[in-house]
Write a protein that holds these residues in place. Structure first.
Motif, short mmCIF file in Angstrom:
data_model
loop_
_atom_site.label_atom_id
_atom_site.label_comp_id
_atom_site.label_asym_id
_atom_site.label_seq_id
_atom_site.Cartn_x
_atom_site.Cartn_y
_atom_site.Cartn_z
N ALA A 6 0.87 -1.18 0.00
CA ALA A 6 0.00 0.00 0.00
C ALA A 6 0.90 1.22 0.00
CB ALA A 6 -0.90 0.01 1.22
N ILE A 7 0.57 2.19 -0.81
CA ILE A 7 1.31 3.44 -0.86
C ILE A 7 0.31 4.58 -0.71
CG2 ILE A 7 2.69 5.00 -2.28
CD1 ILE A 7 3.89 2.58 -3.64
N ILE A 8 0.57 5.44 0.24
CA ILE A 8 -0.25 6.63 0.43
C ILE A 8 0.69 7.82 0.42
CG2 ILE A 8 -1.84 7.85 1.95
CD1 ILE A 8 -2.65 5.07 3.05
N ILE A 9 0.48 8.71 -0.52
CA ILE A 9 1.32 9.90 -0.66
C ILE A 9 0.50 11.12 -0.24
CG2 ILE A 9 2.61 11.35 -2.29
CD1 ILE A 9 3.92 8.66 -1.98
N ASN A 10 1.08 11.93 0.62
CA ASN A 10 0.44 13.16 1.04
C ASN A 10 0.20 14.04 -0.18
OD1 ASN A 10 0.23 15.98 1.94
ND2 ASN A 10 0.71 15.17 3.97
N SER A 11 -0.99 14.61 -0.28
CA SER A 11 -1.35 15.41 -1.46
C SER A 11 -0.43 16.63 -1.62
CB SER A 11 -2.80 15.85 -1.38
OG SER A 11 -3.03 16.64 -0.23
N LYS A 12 0.22 17.06 -0.55
CA LYS A 12 1.12 18.21 -0.63
C LYS A 12 2.40 17.88 -1.41
CE LYS A 12 -0.55 20.18 3.65
NZ LYS A 12 -0.26 20.43 5.07
N ILE A 13 2.74 16.60 -1.51
CA ILE A 13 3.96 16.22 -2.25
C ILE A 13 3.64 15.31 -3.43
CG2 ILE A 13 5.52 16.55 -0.29
CD1 ILE A 13 5.50 13.46 0.05
N LYS A 14 2.37 15.25 -3.82
CA LYS A 14 1.94 14.43 -4.95
C LYS A 14 2.55 14.99 -6.24
CE LYS A 14 -2.25 12.69 -7.06
NZ LYS A 14 -3.68 12.82 -7.17
N ASN A 15 2.77 14.10 -7.20
CA ASN A 15 3.31 14.46 -8.54
C ASN A 15 4.76 14.95 -8.49
OD1 ASN A 15 0.89 13.80 -9.90
ND2 ASN A 15 0.03 15.77 -9.28
N GLN A 16 5.52 14.49 -7.49
CA GLN A 16 6.93 14.86 -7.40
C GLN A 16 7.84 13.64 -7.55
OE1 GLN A 16 7.88 17.43 -4.07
NE2 GLN A 16 5.90 18.44 -4.21
N GLY A 17 7.26 12.49 -7.92
CA GLY A 17 8.06 11.30 -8.18
C GLY A 17 8.28 10.37 -7.01
N PHE A 18 7.72 10.70 -5.84
CA PHE A 18 7.93 9.85 -4.67
C PHE A 18 7.25 8.49 -4.81
CE2 PHE A 18 8.45 14.15 -2.83
CZ PHE A 18 9.77 14.04 -2.46
N GLY A 19 6.05 8.46 -5.38
CA GLY A 19 5.35 7.19 -5.59
C GLY A 19 6.14 6.27 -6.51
N LYS A 20 6.66 6.82 -7.58
CA LYS A 20 7.46 6.03 -8.52
C LYS A 20 8.74 5.52 -7.85
CE LYS A 20 9.32 5.96 -13.14
NZ LYS A 20 9.24 6.54 -14.45
N GLN A 21 9.37 6.36 -7.03
CA GLN A 21 10.57 5.92 -6.32
C GLN A 21 10.25 4.77 -5.37
OE1 GLN A 21 12.63 9.14 -4.34
NE2 GLN A 21 12.50 10.44 -6.16
#
Length: 84
Positions: A6-21
């Motif tokens: 499960a991956i949950i990314i804070n919307s404040k840092i969304k679209n910065q490549g953290f999910g892909k990393q």
């Protein structure tokens, strides 16, 4: 015997490549990954904005959709995704 993630990314840092990393790291240490993804845009977040399905993100990152394996309840509707 599946590895689920499960991956949950804070919307404040969304679209910065953290999910892909995070996905790339998981792929480097696992041979197969399974998860559940909401595959529609019919739900709202607490602030009233539309929750946008991350399904396209997972497809772009090499996951397959198992359309025949779903969770459908009053609280959630999601489809199984797999990478291997």
């Amino acid at each position: 015997n599946e590895k689920w993630f499960a991956i949950i990314i804070n919307s404040k840092i969304k679209n910065q490549g953290f999910g892909k990393q995070l996905l790339n790291y998981l792929k480097s240490i696992e041979k197969k990954l399974s998860g559940w993804v909401i595959d529609h845009n019919n739900d709202s977040k607490l602030d009233g904005t539309t929750y946008v399905s991350p399904l396209k993100f997972y497809l772009k990152n090499g996951f397959s959709v198992c359309n025949e394996i779903r969770i459908d309840s009053e609280k959630i509707s999601a489809v199984k995704i797999v990478w291997n």
